[in-house]
Write a protein that holds these residues in place. Structure first.
Motif, PDB file in Angstrom:
ATOM      1  N   ASP A 169      11.631   5.511  -5.855  1.00 23.55           N
ATOM      2  CA  ASP A 169      10.471   6.337  -6.199  1.00 23.55           C
ATOM      3  C   ASP A 169       9.643   6.769  -5.004  1.00 23.55           C
ATOM      4  OD1 ASP A 169      11.199   6.212  -8.861  1.00 23.55           O
ATOM      5  OD2 ASP A 169       9.862   4.544  -9.326  1.00 23.55           O
ATOM      6  N   GLU A 170      10.266   6.920  -3.830  1.00 25.18           N
ATOM      7  CA  GLU A 170       9.577   7.514  -2.684  1.00 25.18           C
ATOM      8  C   GLU A 170       9.885   9.011  -2.616  1.00 25.18           C
ATOM      9  OE1 GLU A 170       9.940   5.746   1.119  1.00 25.18           O
ATOM     10  OE2 GLU A 170       9.114   3.833   0.502  1.00 25.18           O
ATOM     11  N   PRO A 187       0.826  -1.210   0.000  1.00 30.78           N
ATOM     12  CA  PRO A 187       0.000   0.000   0.000  1.00 30.78           C
ATOM     13  C   PRO A 187       0.860   1.260   0.000  1.00 30.78           C
ATOM     14  CG  PRO A 187      -0.868  -1.602   1.560  1.00 30.78           C
ATOM     15  CD  PRO A 187       0.456  -2.138   1.088  1.00 30.78           C
ATOM     16  N   VAL A 188       0.438   2.255  -0.778  1.00 33.93           N
ATOM     17  CA  VAL A 188       1.222   3.481  -0.930  1.00 33.93           C
ATOM     18  C   VAL A 188       0.272   4.640  -1.200  1.00 33.93           C
ATOM     19  CG1 VAL A 188       1.524   3.133  -3.418  1.00 33.93           C
ATOM     20  CG2 VAL A 188       3.202   4.511  -2.159  1.00 33.93           C
ATOM     21  N   ALA A 189       0.666   5.832  -0.761  1.00 30.08           N
ATOM     22  CA  ALA A 189      -0.024   7.059  -1.143  1.00 30.08           C
ATOM     23  C   ALA A 189       0.648   7.565  -2.410  1.00 30.08           C
ATOM     24  CB  ALA A 189       0.054   8.094  -0.023  1.00 30.08           C
ATOM     25  N   ASP A 190       0.041   7.269  -3.563  1.00 27.72           N
ATOM     26  CA  ASP A 190       0.666   7.558  -4.847  1.00 27.72           C
ATOM     27  C   ASP A 190       0.510   9.041  -5.183  1.00 27.72           C
ATOM     28  OD1 ASP A 190       1.938   5.971  -7.151  1.00 27.72           O
ATOM     29  OD2 ASP A 190       0.519   7.278  -8.188  1.00 27.72           O
ATOM     30  N   TRP A 222      13.726  14.866   4.569  1.00 31.68           N
ATOM     31  CA  TRP A 222      12.590  14.581   5.430  1.00 31.68           C
ATOM     32  C   TRP A 222      11.654  13.603   4.719  1.00 31.68           C
ATOM     33  CZ3 TRP A 222      10.826  17.366  10.057  1.00 31.68           C
ATOM     34  CH2 TRP A 222      11.819  18.207  10.601  1.00 31.68           C
ATOM     35  N   LYS A 223      11.114  12.638   5.475  1.00 27.87           N
ATOM     36  CA  LYS A 223      10.295  11.575   4.896  1.00 27.87           C
ATOM     37  C   LYS A 223       8.824  11.799   5.240  1.00 27.87           C
ATOM     38  CE  LYS A 223       9.676   6.545   4.921  1.00 27.87           C
ATOM     39  NZ  LYS A 223      10.179   5.248   5.444  1.00 27.87           N
ATOM     40  N   PRO A 224       7.981  12.034   4.223  1.00 28.67           N
ATOM     41  CA  PRO A 224       6.542  12.177   4.477  1.00 28.67           C
ATOM     42  C   PRO A 224       5.832  10.820   4.455  1.00 28.67           C
ATOM     43  CG  PRO A 224       7.003  12.700   2.192  1.00 28.67           C
ATOM     44  CD  PRO A 224       8.334  12.330   2.824  1.00 28.67           C
ATOM     45  N   SER A 225       4.774  10.729   5.232  1.00 29.58           N
ATOM     46  CA  SER A 225       3.908   9.544   5.201  1.00 29.58           C
ATOM     47  C   SER A 225       2.486   9.984   5.509  1.00 29.58           C
ATOM     48  CB  SER A 225       4.369   8.483   6.207  1.00 29.58           C
ATOM     49  OG  SER A 225       4.317   8.984   7.535  1.00 29.58           O
ATOM     50  N   LEU A 226       1.533   9.149   5.120  1.00 29.40           N
ATOM     51  CA  LEU A 226       0.122   9.448   5.328  1.00 29.40           C
ATOM     52  C   LEU A 226      -0.465   8.392   6.247  1.00 29.40           C
ATOM     53  CD1 LEU A 226      -2.023  11.519   4.276  1.00 29.40           C
ATOM     54  CD2 LEU A 226      -2.715   9.751   2.643  1.00 29.40           C
ATOM     55  N   PRO A 264       1.417   3.414   8.464  1.00 27.48           N
ATOM     56  CA  PRO A 264       1.442   4.641   7.649  1.00 27.48           C
ATOM     57  C   PRO A 264       1.816   4.318   6.201  1.00 27.48           C
ATOM     58  CG  PRO A 264       2.696   4.915   9.688  1.00 27.48           C
ATOM     59  CD  PRO A 264       2.390   3.458   9.569  1.00 27.48           C
ATOM     60  N   LEU A 265       1.263   5.092   5.271  1.00 31.10           N
ATOM     61  CA  LEU A 265       1.561   4.904   3.861  1.00 31.10           C
ATOM     62  C   LEU A 265       2.718   5.808   3.452  1.00 31.10           C
ATOM     63  CD1 LEU A 265      -2.042   4.976   2.331  1.00 31.10           C
ATOM     64  CD2 LEU A 265      -0.705   2.970   2.995  1.00 31.10           C
ATOM     65  N   PRO A 266       3.765   5.263   2.848  1.00 24.48           N
ATOM     66  CA  PRO A 266       4.798   6.140   2.287  1.00 24.48           C
ATOM     67  C   PRO A 266       4.228   6.922   1.114  1.00 24.48           C
ATOM     68  CG  PRO A 266       5.156   3.883   1.578  1.00 24.48           C
ATOM     69  CD  PRO A 266       4.036   3.833   2.584  1.00 24.48           C
ATOM     70  N   LEU A 267       4.754   8.118   0.885  1.00 25.62           N
ATOM     71  CA  LEU A 267       4.374   8.883  -0.293  1.00 25.62           C
ATOM     72  C   LEU A 267       5.363   8.552  -1.405  1.00 25.62           C
ATOM     73  CD1 LEU A 267       2.645  10.421   1.800  1.00 25.62           C
ATOM     74  CD2 LEU A 267       3.129  12.508   0.514  1.00 25.62           C
ATOM     75  N   GLY A 268       4.839   8.082  -2.518  1.00 18.89           N
ATOM     76  CA  GLY A 268       5.694   7.710  -3.637  1.00 18.89           C
ATOM     77  C   GLY A 268       4.961   7.880  -4.939  1.00 18.89           C
TER      78      GLY A 268
END
Length: 269
Positions: free
Chosen positions: A261-262, A133-136, A212-216, A224-228
């Motif tokens: 691709d993150e 799962p990912v926040a695309d 800095w690493k964003p996540s949702l 949490p979903l990585p943003l990629g």
């Protein structure tokens, strides 16, 4: 044996659907061979339309039983005894790109995601990736001192409807768990939007410089979903995708992608 793929698609049920233009009937026992780049591992399927008297043939191959691992798989047609000649790489004229179709495919919860595509040299190949799962990410911009991002929740199994889910965007610093910056996010169905103050990022920790690493974080999901950006067909986003940067109190900030691709926010430097 001259064969050209005119239409290639992996269906929602992970079936490779091909339309073949052929100059002569396929010999009985013709096999579709998938060969993994790098390892050389192969998987073989006997096609179900031998001897068809037609210039166009439809072929459907279920991919899940083939146990294809992540990577890129080239396609060949083979007849006769394996390893004794008679193997031809499959040409392809279908570019295979439809973002709407890829979005629909990504709505289902999956272990692996399969994609048919045409190589730069004009051959049919398959790409297999882990479908975590990912926040695309679809758009990133800076506005009025905020970092904003929109996109699609992929491989979560959520329905593309009007339902709202509580969510928040978290931005973690490069120096450890301390100094995490969070903000409320909007999730409607599988679409998300989030905005976060860049001044809060600079104030969060004196060690703010770095990636800095964003996540949702979304209600209903355990992690949490990585943003990629993994659904479209653009490879190597770290080199190819450039977003506008900004500056806050003299500190430069720009979005960028990692090798896998993150999304990251590069602060300072």
């Amino acid at each position: 044996m001259r064969v050209v793929v005119t239409d290639a698609e992996v269906t929602m049920a992970d079936v490779l659907s091909l339309r073949l233009a052929i100059e002569e009937p396929l010999p009985e026992g013709t096999r579709l061979v998938l060969r993994q780049r790098g390892s050389g591992a192969e998987s073989t399927v006997v096609l179900g339309t031998p001897g068809a008297e037609a210039h166009d043939v439809s072929v459907a191959v279920s991919l899940a039983p083939l146990a294809l691992g992540p990577g890129r798989w080239d396609t060949y047609l083979e007849n006769g005894e394996p390893g004794r000649g008679g193997r031809t790489r499959v040409h392809c004229v279908d570019p295979g790109f439809s973002l709407d179709r890829l979005d629909a495919y990504a709505l289902s919860r999956r272990t692996l995601a399969y994609r048919a595509y045409r190589t730069l040299n004009g051959y049919l190949a398959l790409r297999v990736v882990a479908a975590d799962p990912v926040a695309d990410v679809r758009a990133v911009w800076f506005r009025e001192g905020r970092f904003e991002v929109t996109g699609l929740l992929a491989y979560t199994g959520f329905t593309d409807d009007d339902a709202h889910r509580p969510a928040r965007l978290a931005l973690r610093p490069p120096a450890g768990p301390d100094g995490v910056v969070t903000a409320a996010a909007t999730v409607q169905g599988v679409r998300f939007h989030a905005a976060l103050s860049l001044c809060d990022v600079l104030a969060a920790t004196p060690e703010y410089e770095g990636l800095w690493k964003p996540s949702l974080e979304v209600d209903g999901l355990t992690e949490p979903l990585p943003l990629g950006a993994r659904i479209d067909d653009v490879d190597g986003k770290r080199r190819r995708v450039q977003y506008p940067d900004t500056e806050v109190d003299g500190v430069p900030i720009r979005p960028c992608y990692t090798a896998d691709d993150e999304l990251r926010l590069e602060v300072g430097g």
